[in-house]
Design a protein around this motif. Structure first.
Motif, PDB file in Angstrom:
ATOM      1  N   TYR A  22      45.029  39.739  42.442  1.00  0.00           N
ATOM      2  CA  TYR A  22      44.278  38.489  42.369  1.00  0.00           C
ATOM      3  C   TYR A  22      42.992  38.644  43.166  1.00  0.00           C
ATOM      4  O   TYR A  22      42.976  39.264  44.222  1.00  0.00           O
ATOM      5  N   GLU A  23      41.917  38.046  42.669  1.00  0.00           N
ATOM      6  CA  GLU A  23      40.604  38.221  43.293  1.00  0.00           C
ATOM      7  C   GLU A  23      40.319  37.257  44.435  1.00  0.00           C
ATOM      8  O   GLU A  23      39.474  37.533  45.273  1.00  0.00           O
ATOM      9  N   ASP A  24      40.993  36.112  44.457  1.00  0.00           N
ATOM     10  CA  ASP A  24      40.643  35.097  45.442  1.00  0.00           C
ATOM     11  C   ASP A  24      41.400  35.262  46.755  1.00  0.00           C
ATOM     12  O   ASP A  24      42.521  35.741  46.787  1.00  0.00           O
ATOM     13  N   ARG A  39      45.015  37.860  50.943  1.00  0.00           N
ATOM     14  CA  ARG A  39      44.831  38.174  49.529  1.00  0.00           C
ATOM     15  C   ARG A  39      46.060  38.931  49.046  1.00  0.00           C
ATOM     16  O   ARG A  39      46.598  39.774  49.753  1.00  0.00           O
TER      17      ARG A  39
END
Length: 90
Positions: free
Chosen positions: A21-23, A17
């Motif tokens: 960014y969340e993904d 990660r």
């Protein structure tokens, strides 16, 4: 002002990660693009980094659709360091 772009490939051996960014991104090879501007008024050729991008979705060096995500170089270095520090999965 003169701008140059340099491309390189980074490899992650496990999912990772990037800060901001969340993904989670899958392990694999990713193309990284660094844009730099020529510094004018100095007696030698020198460049200053202005942007760093990680290409997501397209194969590194290949054809296909990719998303260019701006990333902080320090966050990229930290993600690579975490990937190298963790023991490899069996």
């Amino acid at each position: 002002m003169t701008t140059r772009s340099t491309r390189s490939v980074v490899t992650f051996s496990r999912p990772f990660r990037i800060a901001g960014y969340e993904d989670d991104l899958p392990a694999g090879q990713y193309e990284m693009v660094v844009d730099e501007d020529l510094l004018e008024g100095v007696s030698f050729e020198s460049y200053r980094r202005t942007a760093t991008y990680l290409l997501i979705g397209g194969p590194a060096g290949g054809l296909g659709v990719a998303e260019m995500r701006p990333v902080d170089p320090r966050d990229m270095d930290a993600a690579l360091a975490r990937d190298q520090a963790e023991p490899a999965a069996p």
